[in-house]
Design a protein around this motif. Structure first.
Motif, PDB file in Angstrom:
ATOM      1  N   LEU A 304      39.015  26.586  70.722  1.00 36.43           N
ATOM      2  CA  LEU A 304      38.465  27.622  69.834  1.00 36.43           C
ATOM      3  C   LEU A 304      39.055  27.420  68.455  1.00 36.43           C
ATOM      4  CD1 LEU A 304      38.076  31.434  70.405  1.00 36.43           C
ATOM      5  CD2 LEU A 304      39.446  30.614  68.481  1.00 36.43           C
ATOM      6  N   THR A 305      38.208  27.481  67.454  1.00 36.79           N
ATOM      7  CA  THR A 305      38.660  27.440  66.061  1.00 36.79           C
ATOM      8  C   THR A 305      38.287  28.748  65.381  1.00 36.79           C
ATOM      9  OG1 THR A 305      38.332  25.047  65.916  1.00 36.79           O
ATOM     10  CG2 THR A 305      38.481  26.252  63.845  1.00 36.79           C
ATOM     11  N   HIS A 306      39.279  29.438  64.832  1.00 35.07           N
ATOM     12  CA  HIS A 306      39.022  30.614  64.005  1.00 35.07           C
ATOM     13  C   HIS A 306      38.812  30.097  62.587  1.00 35.07           C
ATOM     14  CE1 HIS A 306      40.396  34.951  62.785  1.00 35.07           C
ATOM     15  NE2 HIS A 306      39.240  34.617  62.250  1.00 35.07           N
ATOM     16  N   ALA A 307      37.577  29.732  62.292  1.00 39.26           N
ATOM     17  CA  ALA A 307      37.285  28.952  61.093  1.00 39.26           C
ATOM     18  C   ALA A 307      37.577  29.713  59.808  1.00 39.26           C
ATOM     19  CB  ALA A 307      35.826  28.487  61.117  1.00 39.26           C
ATOM     20  N   THR A 308      37.347  31.011  59.793  1.00 40.33           N
ATOM     21  CA  THR A 308      37.622  31.779  58.580  1.00 40.33           C
ATOM     22  C   THR A 308      39.116  31.998  58.378  1.00 40.33           C
ATOM     23  OG1 THR A 308      36.884  33.646  59.953  1.00 40.33           O
ATOM     24  CG2 THR A 308      35.451  32.975  58.147  1.00 40.33           C
ATOM     25  N   ALA A 309      39.912  31.829  59.414  1.00 38.63           N
ATOM     26  CA  ALA A 309      41.364  31.841  59.241  1.00 38.63           C
ATOM     27  C   ALA A 309      41.870  30.475  58.798  1.00 38.63           C
ATOM     28  CB  ALA A 309      42.050  32.249  60.546  1.00 38.63           C
ATOM     29  N   LYS A 310      41.125  29.435  59.130  1.00 40.05           N
ATOM     30  CA  LYS A 310      41.558  28.071  58.840  1.00 40.05           C
ATOM     31  C   LYS A 310      41.226  27.642  57.422  1.00 40.05           C
ATOM     32  CE  LYS A 310      41.389  23.450  60.935  1.00 40.05           C
ATOM     33  NZ  LYS A 310      40.881  22.666  62.095  1.00 40.05           N
ATOM     34  N   TRP A 311      40.067  28.052  56.902  1.00 43.58           N
ATOM     35  CA  TRP A 311      39.588  27.548  55.610  1.00 43.58           C
ATOM     36  C   TRP A 311      39.383  28.696  54.633  1.00 43.58           C
ATOM     37  CZ3 TRP A 311      40.420  22.647  55.839  1.00 43.58           C
ATOM     38  CH2 TRP A 311      40.208  21.929  57.018  1.00 43.58           C
ATOM     39  N   ARG A 315      36.377  31.674  54.301  1.00 39.26           N
ATOM     40  CA  ARG A 315      36.716  33.100  54.328  1.00 39.26           C
ATOM     41  C   ARG A 315      36.040  33.812  53.166  1.00 39.26           C
ATOM     42  NH1 ARG A 315      41.511  32.269  55.226  1.00 39.26           N
ATOM     43  NH2 ARG A 315      42.431  32.341  53.148  1.00 39.26           N
ATOM     44  N   GLU A 316      36.017  33.188  52.005  1.00 34.23           N
ATOM     45  CA  GLU A 316      35.338  33.787  50.848  1.00 34.23           C
ATOM     46  C   GLU A 316      33.841  33.873  51.093  1.00 34.23           C
ATOM     47  OE1 GLU A 316      36.371  31.381  47.561  1.00 34.23           O
ATOM     48  OE2 GLU A 316      38.522  31.815  47.658  1.00 34.23           O
ATOM     49  N   ALA A 317      33.257  32.805  51.646  1.00 31.32           N
ATOM     50  CA  ALA A 317      31.807  32.788  51.873  1.00 31.32           C
ATOM     51  C   ALA A 317      31.387  33.804  52.923  1.00 31.32           C
ATOM     52  CB  ALA A 317      31.373  31.387  52.294  1.00 31.32           C
ATOM     53  N   ALA A 318      32.263  34.064  53.892  1.00 28.63           N
ATOM     54  CA  ALA A 318      31.905  34.979  54.980  1.00 28.63           C
ATOM     55  C   ALA A 318      31.971  36.443  54.562  1.00 28.63           C
ATOM     56  CB  ALA A 318      32.837  34.743  56.168  1.00 28.63           C
ATOM     57  N   ALA A 319      32.620  36.751  53.457  1.00 27.61           N
ATOM     58  CA  ALA A 319      32.628  38.101  52.874  1.00 27.61           C
ATOM     59  C   ALA A 319      33.009  39.179  53.887  1.00 27.61           C
ATOM     60  CB  ALA A 319      31.254  38.413  52.275  1.00 27.61           C
ATOM     61  N   GLY A 320      34.155  38.992  54.536  1.00 27.25           N
ATOM     62  CA  GLY A 320      34.657  40.003  55.450  1.00 27.25           C
ATOM     63  C   GLY A 320      34.300  39.771  56.905  1.00 27.25           C
ATOM     64  N   ARG A 321      33.310  38.931  57.162  1.00 27.09           N
ATOM     65  CA  ARG A 321      32.986  38.592  58.552  1.00 27.09           C
ATOM     66  C   ARG A 321      33.890  37.444  59.012  1.00 27.09           C
ATOM     67  NH1 ARG A 321      26.888  37.300  57.445  1.00 27.09           N
ATOM     68  NH2 ARG A 321      27.919  36.552  55.554  1.00 27.09           N
ATOM     69  N   HIS A 322      33.850  37.128  60.284  1.00 33.27           N
ATOM     70  CA  HIS A 322      34.675  36.051  60.831  1.00 33.27           C
ATOM     71  C   HIS A 322      33.794  35.030  61.534  1.00 33.27           C
ATOM     72  CE1 HIS A 322      38.721  37.729  60.096  1.00 33.27           C
ATOM     73  NE2 HIS A 322      38.075  38.882  60.153  1.00 33.27           N
ATOM     74  N   VAL A 323      34.151  33.765  61.369  1.00 31.88           N
ATOM     75  CA  VAL A 323      33.447  32.662  62.023  1.00 31.88           C
ATOM     76  C   VAL A 323      34.372  32.063  63.065  1.00 31.88           C
ATOM     77  CG1 VAL A 323      32.343  30.413  61.718  1.00 31.88           C
ATOM     78  CG2 VAL A 323      32.099  32.182  59.947  1.00 31.88           C
ATOM     79  N   VAL A 324      33.883  32.020  64.303  1.00 32.14           N
ATOM     80  CA  VAL A 324      34.640  31.489  65.433  1.00 32.14           C
ATOM     81  C   VAL A 324      33.786  30.410  66.103  1.00 32.14           C
ATOM     82  CG1 VAL A 324      35.737  32.039  67.634  1.00 32.14           C
ATOM     83  CG2 VAL A 324      35.797  33.708  65.769  1.00 32.14           C
ATOM     84  N   ARG A 325      34.401  29.235  66.329  1.00 36.88           N
ATOM     85  CA  ARG A 325      33.697  28.109  66.960  1.00 36.88           C
ATOM     86  C   ARG A 325      34.365  27.787  68.300  1.00 36.88           C
ATOM     87  NH1 ARG A 325      31.930  23.586  63.338  1.00 36.88           N
ATOM     88  NH2 ARG A 325      33.404  22.343  64.556  1.00 36.88           N
ATOM     89  N   LEU A 326      33.545  27.647  69.354  1.00 37.67           N
ATOM     90  CA  LEU A 326      34.060  27.307  70.673  1.00 37.67           C
ATOM     91  C   LEU A 326      33.325  26.073  71.190  1.00 37.67           C
ATOM     92  CD1 LEU A 326      33.679  30.730  70.655  1.00 37.67           C
ATOM     93  CD2 LEU A 326      35.240  30.373  72.585  1.00 37.67           C
ATOM     94  N   SER A 327      34.075  25.121  71.710  1.00 43.20           N
ATOM     95  CA  SER A 327      33.468  23.900  72.230  1.00 43.20           C
ATOM     96  C   SER A 327      33.640  23.829  73.738  1.00 43.20           C
ATOM     97  CB  SER A 327      34.086  22.670  71.563  1.00 43.20           C
ATOM     98  OG  SER A 327      35.490  22.666  71.708  1.00 43.20           O
TER      99      SER A 327
END
Length: 403
Positions: A304-311, A315-327
């Motif tokens: 799992l990558t917490h992408a908005t915590a990583k980049w 985080r700026e582009a997501a405007a308060g939302r969170h992006v999570v990637r699971l493989s």
């Protein structure tokens, strides 16, 4: 007639084609589909442009960074947020990965953060095994670590890390491909832990990976545009099933597509589910930038990558939302529902508001054995990871031009 024909428009094919065209050679690149880049691709989830494949590259060797500099993208190279990745062990809650490790191999098996993952008995066994003299270095990473530190160290710690980095089990990964200096370091240090300590000390400071502001996928159009600008002939939707189809008009042929020069071995399917969620509790990044998952853990995801915590840019582009990637290595019956459940289990946070989700998959090709007279680039011969693919393609172009 072209001086060179490149069959396949993945990153390896694009890099070698661009480099040859930059030398003044006439180059034609054939791509069977209507898009370039292979598994380096873009998609939109929740209105955010995201990577649909790789989202970072290894900085070792400097090859990718140098290429991005040539393409005018040096200022867009970004480092991930600092802090360790986490591991979901077979039992219990997630823990940070050991701080002084290489591909999960610890420099000190008895360190507290190693014992927390593998247990005291396994850590003590690893220390005893690694104290023995070094006779030889096995061919695979799994055999090396099993012989020097025991099965538990491989199964509980090294395997999930190697799988996350190389998408292979360490028992299948050559030592030289895992780290080109590891075998020599083991011999000179006299132990595996000592070799890890030396390699970590010699590594440049900073993150081991980097990204591109806006996504790794930006590399593909930049390569294609520069190839065409340098006079390259780009032909999409043109399938070349066998090298004889090009005839004498193809010049020197470089194969960047599995199965063209030799029968392709079955590849492995990898599924990626991307979630865009609203959950304020994730602002604190409870599992850092993400987790790797040990085989046997009670979730289906392997990472799992917490992408908005990583980049920061994301985080700026997501405007308060969170992006999570699971493989996933095995496709769930309901990928999105499985991803939401796994993300909640791994992050320790409920996700009641899923704004959007996307499920994509690709086939990771097996290593290819191509005839000696065939020039090949790409993942089948260079292994996974942009750093290795780019470096191999650049060396191949240099060799061809030197002839």
């Amino acid at each position: 007639m072209s001086d060179f024909s490149v069959v396949g428009g993945g990153v390896g094919g694009l890099v070698v084609a661009r480099r040859l065209a930059a030398s003044g050679a006439t180059v034609t690149l054939f791509e069977a589909s209507d898009h370039l880049g292979g598994t380096v691709a873009r998609h939109e989830v929740g209105g955010i442009g995201l990577d649909a494949g790789a989202e970072s590259f290894a900085v070792r060797g400097g090859g990718v960074s140098a290429l991005l500099g040539e393409l005018g993208m040096q200022e867009d190279i970004v480092a991930p947020a600092p802090g360790p990745a986490w591991l979901q062990p077979v039992t219990g809650t997630a823990v940070p990965l050991p701080a002084t490790a290489l591909l999960g191999i610890p420099s000190d098996p008895l360190a507290d953060d190693v014992v927390r993952v593998v247990g005291l008995a396994a850590a003590e066994q690893a220390a005893l095994l690694d104290a023995r003299p070094v006779d030889d270095v096995p061919a695979t990473l799994g055999a090396l670590v099993r012989g020097r530190m025991g099965d538990d160290m491989v199964d509980l710690l090294v395997a999930p890390v190697v799988h996350g980095v190389h998408s292979q089990h360490p028992d299948e990964l050559a030592v030289a491909r895992a780290h080109p200096g590891l075998a020599d370091a083991v011999v000179s240090a006299g132990s595996l832990g000592g070799a890890v300590a030396r390699l970590r000390a010699a590594a440049p400071p900073g993150a081991a990976v980097a990204g591109i502001r806006g996504g790794i996928n930006r590399l593909v159009p930049a390569l294609a545009d520069d190839f065409v600008r340098r006079g390259g002939d780009l032909r999409l939707g043109t399938r070349i099933d066998h090298l004889g189809a090009l005839g004498a008009l193809g010049g020197t042929v470089i194969v960047a597509a599995p199965g063209v020069a030799a029968p392709a071995a079955p590849g492995r399917r990898i599924d990626l589910v991307t979630l865009v969620v609203e959950q304020d509790e994730l602002d604190a990044a409870p599992r850092g930038t993400g987790l790797l998952v040990a085989a046997g853990a009670p979730v289906g995801a392997r990472a799992l990558t917490h992408a908005t915590a990583k980049w920061a840019w994301l985080r700026e582009a997501a405007a308060g939302r969170h992006v999570v990637r699971l493989s996933y290595d095995e496709t769930p019956a309901d990928p999105v529902a499985a991803a939401v459940a796994d993300a909640e289990a791994l992050l320790g946070v409920e996700l009641p508001i899923v704004v959007d989700a996307a499920h994509v998959f690709w086939m990771r090709p097996a290593a290819a054995s191509v005839p000696s007279e065939v020039v090949a680039v790409g993942e089948t011969v260079a292994g996974s990871g942009l750093a290795g693919i780019v470096a191999h393609a650049e060396r191949t172009a240099a060799d061809l031009l030197a002839r």
